[in-house]
Motif scaffolding. Sequence first.
Motif, mmCIF file in Angstrom:
data_model
loop_
_atom_site.group_PDB
_atom_site.id
_atom_site.type_symbol
_atom_site.label_atom_id
_atom_site.label_comp_id
_atom_site.label_asym_id
_atom_site.label_seq_id
_atom_site.Cartn_x
_atom_site.Cartn_y
_atom_site.Cartn_z
ATOM 1 N N VAL A 14 47.807 35.222 40.587
ATOM 2 C CA VAL A 14 49.198 35.519 40.933
ATOM 3 C C VAL A 14 49.290 35.971 42.385
ATOM 4 C CG1 VAL A 14 49.822 36.107 38.559
ATOM 5 C CG2 VAL A 14 49.026 37.914 40.107
ATOM 6 N N SER A 15 50.497 35.895 42.933
ATOM 7 C CA SER A 15 50.725 36.310 44.311
ATOM 8 C C SER A 15 50.580 37.822 44.440
ATOM 9 C CB SER A 15 52.132 35.898 44.756
ATOM 10 O OG SER A 15 53.110 36.680 44.075
ATOM 11 N N PRO A 16 50.389 38.322 45.651
ATOM 12 C CA PRO A 16 50.329 39.778 45.835
ATOM 13 C C PRO A 16 51.576 40.488 45.310
ATOM 14 C CG PRO A 16 49.589 38.661 47.811
ATOM 15 C CD PRO A 16 50.111 37.591 46.900
ATOM 16 N N ALA A 17 52.744 39.874 45.525
ATOM 17 C CA ALA A 17 53.986 40.495 45.043
ATOM 18 C C ALA A 17 54.012 40.560 43.525
ATOM 19 C CB ALA A 17 55.202 39.723 45.567
ATOM 20 N N THR A 18 53.577 39.490 42.864
ATOM 21 C CA THR A 18 53.531 39.503 41.398
ATOM 22 C C THR A 18 52.514 40.517 40.901
ATOM 23 O OG1 THR A 18 54.197 37.178 41.279
ATOM 24 C CG2 THR A 18 53.140 38.091 39.335
ATOM 25 N N ALA A 19 51.375 40.625 41.592
ATOM 26 C CA ALA A 19 50.360 41.614 41.208
ATOM 27 C C ALA A 19 50.947 43.023 41.277
ATOM 28 C CB ALA A 19 49.141 41.500 42.113
ATOM 29 N N ARG A 20 51.667 43.317 42.355
ATOM 30 C CA ARG A 20 52.260 44.657 42.478
ATOM 31 C C ARG A 20 53.340 44.889 41.427
ATOM 32 N NH1 ARG A 20 50.806 43.711 48.094
ATOM 33 N NH2 ARG A 20 52.667 42.446 48.466
ATOM 34 N N GLU A 21 54.071 43.828 41.078
ATOM 35 C CA GLU A 21 55.062 43.939 40.003
ATOM 36 C C GLU A 21 54.376 44.280 38.684
ATOM 37 O OE1 GLU A 21 57.953 40.992 37.371
ATOM 38 O OE2 GLU A 21 57.194 40.298 39.301
ATOM 39 N N ILE A 22 53.290 43.590 38.390
ATOM 40 C CA ILE A 22 52.531 43.856 37.164
ATOM 41 C C ILE A 22 51.996 45.281 37.182
ATOM 42 C CG2 ILE A 22 50.391 43.258 35.942
ATOM 43 C CD1 ILE A 22 50.966 40.325 36.794
ATOM 44 N N GLY A 23 51.519 45.709 38.343
ATOM 45 C CA GLY A 23 51.043 47.084 38.458
ATOM 46 C C GLY A 23 52.126 48.095 38.126
ATOM 47 N N GLY A 24 53.319 47.864 38.638
ATOM 48 C CA GLY A 24 54.428 48.769 38.338
ATOM 49 C C GLY A 24 54.761 48.807 36.860
ATOM 50 N N PRO A 31 46.792 47.444 45.414
ATOM 51 C CA PRO A 31 47.198 46.305 44.590
ATOM 52 C C PRO A 31 47.763 45.183 45.447
ATOM 53 C CG PRO A 31 47.881 48.347 43.553
ATOM 54 C CD PRO A 31 47.366 48.720 44.918
ATOM 55 N N GLY A 32 47.323 43.983 45.177
ATOM 56 C CA GLY A 32 47.725 42.813 45.954
ATOM 57 C C GLY A 32 46.617 42.295 46.842
ATOM 58 N N ALA A 33 45.679 43.162 47.243
ATOM 59 C CA ALA A 33 44.607 42.728 48.148
ATOM 60 C C ALA A 33 43.689 41.708 47.474
ATOM 61 C CB ALA A 33 43.806 43.931 48.625
ATOM 62 N N ALA A 34 43.245 41.995 46.259
ATOM 63 C CA ALA A 34 42.367 41.058 45.552
ATOM 64 C C ALA A 34 43.097 39.753 45.250
ATOM 65 C CB ALA A 34 41.855 41.693 44.260
ATOM 66 N N SER A 35 44.359 39.860 44.878
ATOM 67 C CA SER A 35 45.137 38.649 44.601
ATOM 68 C C SER A 35 45.317 37.799 45.847
ATOM 69 C CB SER A 35 46.501 39.017 44.012
ATOM 70 O OG SER A 35 46.371 39.446 42.671
ATOM 71 N N THR A 36 45.420 38.439 47.007
ATOM 72 C CA THR A 36 45.545 37.681 48.247
ATOM 73 C C THR A 36 44.290 36.857 48.516
ATOM 74 O OG1 THR A 36 47.037 39.327 49.185
ATOM 75 C CG2 THR A 36 45.985 37.833 50.728
ATOM 76 N N VAL A 37 43.119 37.447 48.258
ATOM 77 C CA VAL A 37 41.868 36.692 48.416
ATOM 78 C C VAL A 37 41.896 35.451 47.517
ATOM 79 C CG1 VAL A 37 39.357 36.737 48.094
ATOM 80 C CG2 VAL A 37 40.523 38.714 49.077
ATOM 81 N N LYS A 38 42.299 35.633 46.272
ATOM 82 C CA LYS A 38 42.375 34.510 45.327
ATOM 83 C C LYS A 38 43.372 33.461 45.801
ATOM 84 C CE LYS A 38 42.347 32.069 41.479
ATOM 85 N NZ LYS A 38 41.242 31.157 41.155
ATOM 86 N N MET A 39 44.562 33.890 46.233
ATOM 87 C CA MET A 39 45.586 32.950 46.675
ATOM 88 C C MET A 39 45.120 32.143 47.884
ATOM 89 S SD MET A 39 48.407 33.247 44.687
ATOM 90 C CE MET A 39 47.116 33.018 43.439
#
Length: 277
Positions: free
Chosen positions: A94-104, A159-167
């Motif tokens: 997922v995108s960094p924004a989606t990751a942060r949404e999931i975190g929230g 949150p979002g940093a790991a997802s950015t690597v994946k994206m």
Amino acid sequence: MTTIGLLHPGEMGSMVGAAVRSGGSRVLWAGEGRSAATRKRATDAGLEDAGSLAALVRASDVIVSVCPPASAADQAEQVAKLRFAGIYVDGNAVSPATAREIGGIVEKGGATFVDGGIIGPPPVKPGTTRLYLSGKSAEKMAALLTAGPLAALVVPGGPGAASTVKMAYASWTKGSSALLLAAYALAAAEGVEESLVREWKISQPELSARAESAAKGSSRKAWRFVGEMEEIAAAFGASGLPDGFHAAAAEVYKRLAGWKDTPTPPSVEEIAKTLAP
């Protein structure tokens, strides 16, 4: 012994569960309402069926989510409603924004959130698969989840940093595969595919093999890549970068979704007919 709840044992998730289990953790999954194919994967991986999601949440210290990107936020909502108070690791593309949404979402339910992104095939051989992690408790989870053939690595940042690597990584690997298949389809649509392949052999000798590999390796999983390409496009757009590359890649994979579960992978010629019938 740490108890880990796995959501859900698909092709990737089941092997992640098996790897983590080999490190000494107890790994649960929720079999209620799942298919026979999923049950077989979970059984083969040695996972323990907790029955319902509620039972899994009650028993787990850590929950690891590995599911199609479009389901990631909904999965988090279901867990949050059950007031899970352990560590929630989202390992989805997922995108960094989606990751942060999931975190929230999961933090409102009482959990600690760790962002994750998996690079590589299902972990069977050592050195092939890495789970990138970021956020609070990332180092703790890296120590826990590095097991068997799975390596977990910490990415600096929240949150979002790991997802950015994946994206960023998948934007090239899966994005370039979609472009290569589309390029061949264009040539085939105009009847010049033999000339294109001949030119590839002269100036880009690896591309013919890559096109065949993309056709065989991506076609039956294309339905899963649609959401991932959409998340990548959103990540590019949110950073002020052109997002059209991966919006188009999502469309390529959407057109290939009919190859899901076919017994034999198609050739690049068959893919071309699917893309431009």
